[in-house]
Design a protein around this motif. Structure first.
Motif, PDB file in Angstrom:
ATOM      1  N   VAL A 128      28.829  41.503  39.288  1.00 29.74           N
ATOM      2  CA  VAL A 128      30.287  41.591  39.345  1.00 29.74           C
ATOM      3  C   VAL A 128      30.788  42.052  37.982  1.00 29.74           C
ATOM      4  N   SER A 129      31.464  43.190  37.940  1.00 35.32           N
ATOM      5  CA  SER A 129      31.949  43.750  36.681  1.00 35.32           C
ATOM      6  C   SER A 129      33.278  43.119  36.274  1.00 35.32           C
TER       7      SER A 129
ATOM      8  N   PRO B  73      26.182  25.602  38.251  1.00 29.03           N
ATOM      9  CA  PRO B  73      26.253  26.606  39.320  1.00 29.03           C
ATOM     10  C   PRO B  73      27.629  26.658  39.976  1.00 29.03           C
ATOM     11  N   GLY B  74      28.263  27.821  39.896  1.00 24.97           N
ATOM     12  CA  GLY B  74      29.565  28.006  40.514  1.00 24.97           C
ATOM     13  C   GLY B  74      30.746  27.462  39.740  1.00 24.97           C
TER      14      GLY B  74
ATOM     15  N   PRO C 100      44.058  42.401  33.988  1.00 25.67           N
ATOM     16  CA  PRO C 100      44.684  41.726  35.135  1.00 25.67           C
ATOM     17  C   PRO C 100      43.797  41.703  36.372  1.00 25.67           C
ATOM     18  N   GLY C 101      43.137  42.827  36.664  1.00 18.49           N
ATOM     19  CA  GLY C 101      42.279  42.854  37.839  1.00 18.49           C
ATOM     20  C   GLY C 101      41.100  41.907  37.717  1.00 18.49           C
ATOM     21  N   SER C 102      40.512  41.845  36.525  1.00 18.11           N
ATOM     22  CA  SER C 102      39.381  40.941  36.318  1.00 18.11           C
ATOM     23  C   SER C 102      39.827  39.483  36.378  1.00 18.11           C
TER      24      SER C 102
ATOM     25  N   HIS D 271      39.457  34.341  42.114  1.00 19.60           N
ATOM     26  CA  HIS D 271      38.878  34.338  43.458  1.00 19.60           C
ATOM     27  C   HIS D 271      37.495  33.690  43.465  1.00 19.60           C
ATOM     28  N   LEU D 272      36.683  34.037  42.490  1.00 18.25           N
ATOM     29  CA  LEU D 272      35.317  33.522  42.451  1.00 18.25           C
ATOM     30  C   LEU D 272      35.247  32.056  42.034  1.00 18.25           C
TER      31      LEU D 272
END
Length: 277
Positions: A159-160, A180-181, A192-194, A200-201
């Motif tokens: 994931v970039s 983890p997680g 902003p996009g990242s 989300h993640l």
């Protein structure tokens, strides 16, 4: 109720800062006009290595090389997942020779799958394994094309993430995987996009403050329960304690003069692909 955190045994690779110096400036933290004490840096590094061993982790060592003052920052020289090693290709010419010294260590210690990148790739400085995906930073050091190369070589999803603040020139200065997680990160270091991707993640992430980021609190190392932090990272430590982690404070003031902290000094060797961070 606070979640019970569980430590897992880790394998780390480190390099003593015997020749530590700030002779050039390749990040905003480096100032060659300011005095640097290599003896103090060695003491800080030794306490970090001793801390890992007290926690029950294995620590191996690469022999330092004269003329390579940043070789202490082992995390920048390799990414190891499932026993496969992706080496480094540095953007700054001053650090370029470090990559082959680390490559030789892996080959000499029996690693059969050792690959050197064709794209600029500063290893765990910009690659962070979460247990499920490899988070990959870009913007200042690692070439975006290196993310696809890492996915092909390591065989894990990537994931970039775009870094936008030059003070946080590597991903490991702006984000730390705790278990983890579960991560902690400083949102303003990312585009902003990242930021949307990270929300989300990791909806339960610990959100760091500017003060946390500025003292390199996010350049931390966690074994799932124990977390080593800079002395000044008291705010982030309170958040960690509230989430069931056990912080340990170390002085990294000398190492920070070169833009490094605990994680920068620590390359993790992961011999299995599983959900271990």
């Amino acid at each position: 109720m606070t979640e019970a955190r569980v430590s897992t045994r880790r394998h780390y690779l480190m390099c003593e800062p015997r020749y530590f110096a700030v002779e050039y400036a390749i990040n905003p933290w480096m100032d060659p006009t300011q005095p640097v004490n290599a003896e103090v840096a060695v003491k800080e590094w030794t306490e970090l290595a001793d801390t890992y061993r007290r926690w029950g982790h294995r620590v191996d060592f690469v022999e330092p090389v004269p003329g390579l003052p940043d070789m202490v920052f082992a995390a920048n020289s390799g990414t190891v997942v499932g026993g496969r090693v992706l080496g480094a290709r540095f953007r700054a010419p001053q650090r370029a020779p470090e990559a082959d010294h680390y490559r030789r260590w892996f080959v000499d210690h029996g690693f059969r799958d050792v690959f050197m990148p064709t794209r600029t790739n500063e290893a765990e400085g910009d690659f962070t394994w979460t247990g499920e995906v490899l988070l990959a930073g870009t913007g200042f050091r690692t070439d975006p094309a290196a993310h696809a190369e890492a996915q092909e070589i390591l065989g894990v999803p990537v994931v970039s993430l775009q870094l936008v603040d030059p003070r946080y020139y590597h991903l490991d200065t702006a984000l730390c995987v705790l278990s983890p997680g579960h991560v902690a990160y400083y949102p303003e270091a990312f585009s902003p996009g990242s930021q949307q991707v990270l929300r989300h993640l990791f909806p339960d992430a610990i959100i760091a403050t500017q003060a946390d980021a500025e003292c390199f609190a996010l350049n931390a190392v966690s074994d799932g329960r124990n977390v080593v932090l800079p002395l000044e990272a008291t705010h982030l430590a309170d958040r960690l304690i509230a989430d069931g982690y056990e912080p340990t404070f170390l002085d990294i003031a000398e190492l920070r003069k070169a833009g490094g902290g605990p994680k920068c000094c620590t390359l993790e060797i992961r011999n299995q692909v599983d959900n271990s961070v």
